[in-house]
Enzyme design. Structure first.
Site, PDB file in Angstrom:
ATOM      1  N   ARG A  95       0.858  -1.191   0.000  1.00  0.00           N
ATOM      2  CA  ARG A  95       0.000   0.000   0.000  1.00  0.00           C
ATOM      3  C   ARG A  95       0.892   1.239   0.000  1.00  0.00           C
ATOM      4  O   ARG A  95       1.659   1.450   0.941  1.00  0.00           O
ATOM      5  CB  ARG A  95      -0.883  -0.002   1.242  1.00  0.00           C
ATOM      6  CG  ARG A  95      -1.834   1.181   1.379  1.00  0.00           C
ATOM      7  CD  ARG A  95      -2.580   1.113   2.718  1.00  0.00           C
ATOM      8  NE  ARG A  95      -3.283  -0.155   2.869  1.00  0.00           N
ATOM      9  CZ  ARG A  95      -3.791  -0.587   4.027  1.00  0.00           C
ATOM     10  NH1 ARG A  95      -3.642   0.125   5.132  1.00  0.00           N
ATOM     11  NH2 ARG A  95      -4.426  -1.746   4.077  1.00  0.00           N
ATOM     12  N   HIS A 119       1.669  -2.082   5.658  1.00  0.00           N
ATOM     13  CA  HIS A 119       1.502  -2.436   4.247  1.00  0.00           C
ATOM     14  C   HIS A 119       2.495  -1.683   3.360  1.00  0.00           C
ATOM     15  O   HIS A 119       2.921  -2.205   2.324  1.00  0.00           O
ATOM     16  CB  HIS A 119       0.081  -2.107   3.780  1.00  0.00           C
ATOM     17  CG  HIS A 119      -0.953  -3.088   4.215  1.00  0.00           C
ATOM     18  ND1 HIS A 119      -1.260  -4.219   3.487  1.00  0.00           N
ATOM     19  CD2 HIS A 119      -1.770  -3.105   5.289  1.00  0.00           C
ATOM     20  CE1 HIS A 119      -2.239  -4.891   4.093  1.00  0.00           C
ATOM     21  NE2 HIS A 119      -2.564  -4.236   5.198  1.00  0.00           N
ATOM     22  N   ASP A 123      -3.510  -8.425   3.328  1.00  0.00           N
ATOM     23  CA  ASP A 123      -4.850  -8.699   3.852  1.00  0.00           C
ATOM     24  C   ASP A 123      -5.470  -9.776   2.965  1.00  0.00           C
ATOM     25  O   ASP A 123      -5.511  -9.624   1.730  1.00  0.00           O
ATOM     26  CB  ASP A 123      -5.727  -7.450   3.797  1.00  0.00           C
ATOM     27  CG  ASP A 123      -5.247  -6.347   4.725  1.00  0.00           C
ATOM     28  OD1 ASP A 123      -4.496  -6.647   5.667  1.00  0.00           O
ATOM     29  OD2 ASP A 123      -5.637  -5.185   4.517  1.00  0.00           O
ATOM     30  N   GLU A 159      -7.063  -7.994  13.673  1.00  0.00           N
ATOM     31  CA  GLU A 159      -7.665  -8.143  12.343  1.00  0.00           C
ATOM     32  C   GLU A 159      -7.411  -9.553  11.832  1.00  0.00           C
ATOM     33  O   GLU A 159      -6.262  -9.898  11.534  1.00  0.00           O
ATOM     34  CB  GLU A 159      -7.081  -7.111  11.364  1.00  0.00           C
ATOM     35  CG  GLU A 159      -7.355  -5.671  11.751  1.00  0.00           C
ATOM     36  CD  GLU A 159      -6.696  -4.660  10.833  1.00  0.00           C
ATOM     37  OE1 GLU A 159      -7.003  -3.466  10.972  1.00  0.00           O
ATOM     38  OE2 GLU A 159      -5.864  -5.063   9.981  1.00  0.00           O
ATOM     39  N   HIS A 194      -5.210  -9.841   8.511  1.00  0.00           N
ATOM     40  CA  HIS A 194      -3.971  -9.072   8.376  1.00  0.00           C
ATOM     41  C   HIS A 194      -2.770  -9.908   8.811  1.00  0.00           C
ATOM     42  O   HIS A 194      -2.674 -10.335   9.958  1.00  0.00           O
ATOM     43  CB  HIS A 194      -4.105  -7.816   9.252  1.00  0.00           C
ATOM     44  CG  HIS A 194      -2.933  -6.893   9.240  1.00  0.00           C
ATOM     45  ND1 HIS A 194      -3.020  -5.587   8.797  1.00  0.00           N
ATOM     46  CD2 HIS A 194      -1.646  -7.054   9.641  1.00  0.00           C
ATOM     47  CE1 HIS A 194      -1.853  -4.991   8.933  1.00  0.00           C
ATOM     48  NE2 HIS A 194      -0.995  -5.859   9.447  1.00  0.00           N
TER      49      HIS A 194
END
Length: 269
Positions: free
Chosen positions: A106, A151, A158, A240, A243
């Site tokens: 990301r 990320h 994810d 999460e 994740h």
């Protein structure tokens, strides 16, 4: 020619010469886009069987629009992280399942987009699905949004598990009625993954991997994902279920900002 007109012409000529001397071509002024280091790869080049549903290239996410920096629906990771997913995928395929990734590398500009959205308290278009029980003023304090993301270091992903043969997922249509991400599977937005108890990116404590309210098949599915990825060298974030980060990270302190596109992986220096 009058003295005044001659003087004006001389002034114009001098200005033109000055501009010509200081002008720089537009192509030279533009900063080139950053590129990925040589050990970043497209996941498809390592394992083309892993399903990719890159949510941030679509409007079906907690922001409600395509996120900055996502130019193509492409999973990019450091090679060690991609190879770890390949090992996990090989094991799952033997059991009749496949991995499906939602987000991989990301860029920092995408994280900045999340921060701007979180600071805009008037924009709550996607609240009913992604954070129905969380006040938007709490997103930073509760850890759902941060100014930096693992990320961006290139080894975090994810993902979920899909039972094979994979069913198609109904496309999201902006403006459609939204249902809480923790609603029963038959009520929340359809996903072709196994039932994990919540949807992806659900801002709720029910998303904690070992939340005691999640039991039965849902808990078993989370544990299958967790154990399979841990055996391949990836570590789960307890808050999460989706994740995971490959350890040790090749770039533990570097936050990259090259765009998510095939071009970022070409012409690297």
């Amino acid at each position: 020619m009058t003295r005044l007109s001659a003087a004006l012409r001389g002034l114009v000529t001098a200005l033109a010469a000055l501009l010509a001397a200081t002008a720089v071509p537009a192509t030279a002024r533009a900063d080139p886009e950053p590129r990925a280091p040589g050990d970043f790869v497209a996941l498809r080049s390592v394992d083309p069987t892993i399903i990719q549903e890159m949510r941030y290239t679509t409007r079906h996410n907690f922001v409600g629009e395509r996120i900055d920096g996502y130019r193509q629906p492409l999973c990019i990771l450091t090679r060690p992280a991609a190879e770890a997913l390949h090992r996990a995928q090989t094991r799952l395929l033997r059991q009749g399942y496949s991995l499906k990734v939602y987000d991989c590398y990301r860029p920092q500009r995408a994280v900045d987009h999340f921060v701007r959205w979180a600071e805009d308290l008037d924009d709550q278009d996607m609240k009913a699905e992604f954070y129905p029980d969380v006040d938007k003023t709490r997103l930073f304090a509760d850890g759902y949004i941060a100014e930096k993301s693992g990320h961006s270091r290139g080894s975090t992903v994810d993902l979920t598990i899909v039972e094979l043969p994979a069913r198609p997922t109904r496309p999201y249509h902006p403006g459609q009625p939204l249902v809480p991400c923790y609603a029963p599977r038959g009520e929340r937005f359809p996903d072709n993954s196994v039932d994990m108890g919540t949807g992806y990116d659900c801002f709720d404590t029910r998303s904690h991997t070992l939340d005691p309210r999640v039991q039965g098949a849902q808990r078993a599915n989370r544990l299958l994902l967790k154990s399979t990825l841990e055996d391949a060298g990836l570590v789960n974030l307890p808050e999460e279920w989706w994740h995971f980060t490959y350890k040790p990270e090749p770039y533990p302190d570097t936050y990259f900002d090259f765009p998510v596109s095939a071009k970022s992986l070409t012409g690297r220096r």
